[in-house]
Design a protein around this motif. Structure first.
Motif, PDB file in Angstrom:
ATOM      1  N   GLU A   1       0.826  -1.214   0.000  1.00 29.56           N
ATOM      2  CA  GLU A   1       0.000   0.000   0.000  1.00 29.56           C
ATOM      3  C   GLU A   1       0.857   1.259   0.000  1.00 29.56           C
ATOM      4  OE1 GLU A   1      -2.743  -0.517   3.276  1.00 29.56           O
ATOM      5  OE2 GLU A   1      -4.040  -1.816   2.058  1.00 29.56           O
ATOM      6  N   ARG A   2       1.905   1.278   0.799  1.00 27.13           N
ATOM      7  CA  ARG A   2       2.797   2.446   0.837  1.00 27.13           C
ATOM      8  C   ARG A   2       3.497   2.641  -0.503  1.00 27.13           C
ATOM      9  NH1 ARG A   2       4.195   0.239   5.672  1.00 27.13           N
ATOM     10  NH2 ARG A   2       6.246  -0.420   4.913  1.00 27.13           N
ATOM     11  N   LEU A   3       3.963   1.557  -1.100  1.00 25.46           N
ATOM     12  CA  LEU A   3       4.706   1.630  -2.355  1.00 25.46           C
ATOM     13  C   LEU A   3       3.824   2.086  -3.516  1.00 25.46           C
ATOM     14  CD1 LEU A   3       7.520   0.800  -3.732  1.00 25.46           C
ATOM     15  CD2 LEU A   3       6.242  -1.218  -4.465  1.00 25.46           C
ATOM     16  N   THR A   4       2.625   1.503  -3.612  1.00 23.28           N
ATOM     17  CA  THR A   4       1.764   1.774  -4.774  1.00 23.28           C
ATOM     18  C   THR A   4       0.858   2.986  -4.601  1.00 23.28           C
ATOM     19  OG1 THR A   4      -0.033   0.350  -3.993  1.00 23.28           O
ATOM     20  CG2 THR A   4       1.692  -0.694  -5.354  1.00 23.28           C
ATOM     21  N   GLY A   5       0.519   3.309  -3.360  1.00 25.31           N
ATOM     22  CA  GLY A   5      -0.452   4.371  -3.119  1.00 25.31           C
ATOM     23  C   GLY A   5      -1.881   3.870  -3.166  1.00 25.31           C
ATOM     24  N   TYR A   6      -2.065   2.578  -3.328  1.00 26.56           N
ATOM     25  CA  TYR A   6      -3.396   1.969  -3.393  1.00 26.56           C
ATOM     26  C   TYR A   6      -3.608   1.052  -2.190  1.00 26.56           C
ATOM     27  CZ  TYR A   6      -3.217   3.248  -8.382  1.00 26.56           C
ATOM     28  OH  TYR A   6      -3.121   3.920  -9.562  1.00 26.56           O
ATOM     29  N   ARG A   7      -4.877   0.820  -1.853  1.00 25.44           N
ATOM     30  CA  ARG A   7      -5.224  -0.145  -0.809  1.00 25.44           C
ATOM     31  C   ARG A   7      -5.252  -1.549  -1.403  1.00 25.44           C
ATOM     32  NH1 ARG A   7     -10.625   1.484   1.856  1.00 25.44           N
ATOM     33  NH2 ARG A   7     -10.075  -0.269   3.199  1.00 25.44           N
ATOM     34  N   THR A   8      -4.890  -2.548  -0.602  1.00 24.73           N
ATOM     35  CA  THR A   8      -4.993  -3.923  -1.090  1.00 24.73           C
ATOM     36  C   THR A   8      -6.453  -4.175  -1.476  1.00 24.73           C
ATOM     37  OG1 THR A   8      -5.263  -4.730   1.160  1.00 24.73           O
ATOM     38  CG2 THR A   8      -3.049  -4.827   0.230  1.00 24.73           C
ATOM     39  N   GLY A   9      -6.634  -4.969  -2.509  1.00 25.53           N
ATOM     40  CA  GLY A   9      -7.965  -5.173  -3.070  1.00 25.53           C
ATOM     41  C   GLY A   9      -8.279  -4.133  -4.128  1.00 25.53           C
ATOM     42  N   GLY A  10      -7.402  -3.137  -4.262  1.00 26.17           N
ATOM     43  CA  GLY A  10      -7.587  -2.081  -5.251  1.00 26.17           C
ATOM     44  C   GLY A  10      -6.288  -1.705  -5.941  1.00 26.17           C
ATOM     45  N   ILE A  11      -5.242  -2.519  -5.767  1.00 26.55           N
ATOM     46  CA  ILE A  11      -3.942  -2.189  -6.371  1.00 26.55           C
ATOM     47  C   ILE A  11      -3.992  -2.389  -7.874  1.00 26.55           C
ATOM     48  CG2 ILE A  11      -1.501  -2.855  -6.507  1.00 26.55           C
ATOM     49  CD1 ILE A  11      -1.606  -3.409  -3.506  1.00 26.55           C
ATOM     50  N   SER A  12      -3.538  -1.381  -8.590  1.00 27.51           N
ATOM     51  CA  SER A  12      -3.474  -1.404 -10.051  1.00 27.51           C
ATOM     52  C   SER A  12      -2.017  -1.335 -10.488  1.00 27.51           C
ATOM     53  CB  SER A  12      -4.230  -0.198 -10.611  1.00 27.51           C
ATOM     54  OG  SER A  12      -4.158  -0.184 -12.024  1.00 27.51           O
ATOM     55  N   PRO A  13      -1.686  -1.921 -11.636  1.00 24.63           N
ATOM     56  CA  PRO A  13      -0.319  -1.751 -12.146  1.00 24.63           C
ATOM     57  C   PRO A  13      -0.108  -0.351 -12.733  1.00 24.63           C
ATOM     58  CG  PRO A  13      -1.606  -3.039 -13.697  1.00 24.63           C
ATOM     59  CD  PRO A  13      -2.476  -2.809 -12.489  1.00 24.63           C
ATOM     60  N   PHE A  14      -1.192   0.367 -12.960  1.00 23.09           N
ATOM     61  CA  PHE A  14      -1.127   1.685 -13.591  1.00 23.09           C
ATOM     62  C   PHE A  14      -1.133   2.795 -12.542  1.00 23.09           C
ATOM     63  CE2 PHE A  14      -4.012  -1.105 -16.099  1.00 23.09           C
ATOM     64  CZ  PHE A  14      -3.111  -1.443 -17.091  1.00 23.09           C
ATOM     65  N   GLY A  15      -0.278   3.788 -12.720  1.00 15.56           N
ATOM     66  CA  GLY A  15      -0.303   4.959 -11.852  1.00 15.56           C
ATOM     67  C   GLY A  15       0.172   4.712 -10.433  1.00 15.56           C
ATOM     68  N   GLN A  16       1.031   3.739 -10.239  1.00 19.27           N
ATOM     69  CA  GLN A  16       1.545   3.477  -8.898  1.00 19.27           C
ATOM     70  C   GLN A  16       2.418   4.640  -8.430  1.00 19.27           C
ATOM     71  OE1 GLN A  16       3.532  -0.330  -8.772  1.00 19.27           O
ATOM     72  NE2 GLN A  16       1.634  -1.470  -9.143  1.00 19.27           N
ATOM     73  N   ARG A  17       2.377   4.892  -7.133  1.00 21.48           N
ATOM     74  CA  ARG A  17       3.181   5.973  -6.539  1.00 21.48           C
ATOM     75  C   ARG A  17       4.657   5.793  -6.901  1.00 21.48           C
ATOM     76  NH1 ARG A  17       1.971   6.199  -0.668  1.00 21.48           N
ATOM     77  NH2 ARG A  17       0.167   7.380  -1.368  1.00 21.48           N
ATOM     78  N   ARG A  18       5.178   4.590  -6.678  1.00 22.14           N
ATOM     79  CA  ARG A  18       6.556   4.253  -7.064  1.00 22.14           C
ATOM     80  C   ARG A  18       6.484   3.004  -7.934  1.00 22.14           C
ATOM     81  NH1 ARG A  18       9.204   3.750  -1.581  1.00 22.14           N
ATOM     82  NH2 ARG A  18       7.451   4.755  -0.619  1.00 22.14           N
ATOM     83  N   PRO A  19       6.441   3.180  -9.247  1.00 20.46           N
ATOM     84  CA  PRO A  19       6.287   2.019 -10.137  1.00 20.46           C
ATOM     85  C   PRO A  19       7.395   0.985  -9.940  1.00 20.46           C
ATOM     86  CG  PRO A  19       6.009   4.064 -11.349  1.00 20.46           C
ATOM     87  CD  PRO A  19       6.524   4.434  -9.991  1.00 20.46           C
ATOM     88  N   ALA A  20       6.989  -0.268  -9.945  1.00 20.20           N
ATOM     89  CA  ALA A  20       7.920  -1.386  -9.817  1.00 20.20           C
ATOM     90  C   ALA A  20       8.012  -2.093 -11.165  1.00 20.20           C
ATOM     91  CB  ALA A  20       7.405  -2.352  -8.746  1.00 20.20           C
ATOM     92  N   PRO A  21       9.120  -2.778 -11.423  1.00 22.90           N
ATOM     93  CA  PRO A  21       9.193  -3.593 -12.642  1.00 22.90           C
ATOM     94  C   PRO A  21       7.976  -4.524 -12.684  1.00 22.90           C
ATOM     95  CG  PRO A  21      11.302  -3.585 -11.496  1.00 22.90           C
ATOM     96  CD  PRO A  21      10.308  -2.909 -10.592  1.00 22.90           C
ATOM     97  N   THR A  22       7.382  -4.653 -13.868  1.00 25.66           N
ATOM     98  CA  THR A  22       6.120  -5.387 -13.998  1.00 25.66           C
ATOM     99  C   THR A  22       6.214  -6.469 -15.057  1.00 25.66           C
ATOM    100  OG1 THR A  22       4.903  -3.401 -13.342  1.00 25.66           O
ATOM    101  CG2 THR A  22       3.652  -5.103 -14.499  1.00 25.66           C
ATOM    102  N   LEU A  23       5.650  -7.633 -14.728  1.00 25.72           N
ATOM    103  CA  LEU A  23       5.513  -8.729 -15.676  1.00 25.72           C
ATOM    104  C   LEU A  23       4.060  -9.189 -15.703  1.00 25.72           C
ATOM    105  CD1 LEU A  23       8.629 -10.981 -14.898  1.00 25.72           C
ATOM    106  CD2 LEU A  23       8.264  -9.519 -16.902  1.00 25.72           C
ATOM    107  N   PHE A  24       3.569  -9.507 -16.897  1.00 19.00           N
ATOM    108  CA  PHE A  24       2.252 -10.097 -17.085  1.00 19.00           C
ATOM    109  C   PHE A  24       2.434 -11.599 -17.297  1.00 19.00           C
ATOM    110  CE2 PHE A  24       1.009  -5.849 -17.648  1.00 19.00           C
ATOM    111  CZ  PHE A  24      -0.357  -5.737 -17.857  1.00 19.00           C
ATOM    112  N   GLU A  25       1.503 -12.386 -16.786  1.00 19.88           N
ATOM    113  CA  GLU A  25       1.468 -13.813 -17.092  1.00 19.88           C
ATOM    114  C   GLU A  25       1.246 -13.943 -18.593  1.00 19.88           C
ATOM    115  OE1 GLU A  25       1.261 -17.672 -17.666  1.00 19.88           O
ATOM    116  OE2 GLU A  25       1.840 -16.910 -15.691  1.00 19.88           O
ATOM    117  N   THR A  26       2.092 -14.711 -19.250  1.00 17.88           N
ATOM    118  CA  THR A  26       2.039 -14.863 -20.704  1.00 17.88           C
ATOM    119  C   THR A  26       0.649 -15.251 -21.192  1.00 17.88           C
ATOM    120  OG1 THR A  26       4.357 -15.516 -20.683  1.00 17.88           O
ATOM    121  CG2 THR A  26       3.115 -16.035 -22.665  1.00 17.88           C
ATOM    122  N   ALA A  27      -0.015 -16.148 -20.499  1.00 21.77           N
ATOM    123  CA  ALA A  27      -1.338 -16.617 -20.920  1.00 21.77           C
ATOM    124  C   ALA A  27      -2.349 -15.470 -21.014  1.00 21.77           C
ATOM    125  CB  ALA A  27      -1.855 -17.687 -19.964  1.00 21.77           C
TER     126      ALA A  27
END
Length: 158
Positions: A93-119
């Motif tokens: 929550e601190r890293l992303t700026g979002y509450r759990t259950g509402g975390i999005s990969p978009f617009g995070q406070r401090r973006p982290a490296p991101t991977l999508f499941e290939t499927a």
């Protein structure tokens, strides 16, 4: 829609088309992603959950189908590390700026490296959390991947 979120603002700035869908969030649901998919009438594999992890102590973001589970061994390897673990909710929550259950990969406070499941990339339109509980964004997974500068890897089991 009851207001913009950092995620919707980020997608608009990036020029990514999306549709916002609100639903009644149930914090008591055993598997929140499956409850959300059912609430909007979407197959669970097309609802992508955002999971924050730590790989060798560094933050990372995994975007995976709601009906699948992460393999920490695969996550570590995909991010070039030796060990991976789920990030504690308060830290996520601190890293992303979002509450759990509402975390999005978009617009995070401090973006982290991101991977999508290939499927997930083989699907048409998918739903991704919109930055608050009860808000999903329907969009093209390939466009989301490109806009984030994310990669793809086999991250899940089951």
């Amino acid at each position: 829609m009851s207001g913009a979120t950092p995620a919707t603002q980020w997608l608009r700035r990036a020029g990514i088309a999306f549709r916002a869908v609100e639903y009644r969030y149930d914090p008591g649901a055993e598997r929140v992603a499956l409850q959300a998919a059912e609430a909007i009438g979407l197959p669970p594999e097309r609802l992508l959950k955002t999971l924050m992890v730590e790989v060798d102590g560094r933050p990372a973001c995994c975007v995976v189908p709601g009906d699948r589970n992460l393999s920490m061994k695969r996550v570590a390897a995909a991010f070039g590390g030796k060990a991976a673990a789920m990030m504690p909710p308060d830290k996520a929550e601190r890293l992303t700026g979002y509450r759990t259950g509402g975390i999005s990969p978009f617009g995070q406070r401090r973006p982290a490296p991101t991977l999508f499941e290939t499927a997930a990339l083989a699907m048409g339109e998918v739903a991704v959390n919109g930055g608050k509980r009860g808000l999903l964004l329907l969009l093209d997974p390939q466009a989301a991947l490109a806009a984030l500068g994310a990669g793809a890897a086999a991250l899940c089991v089951g």
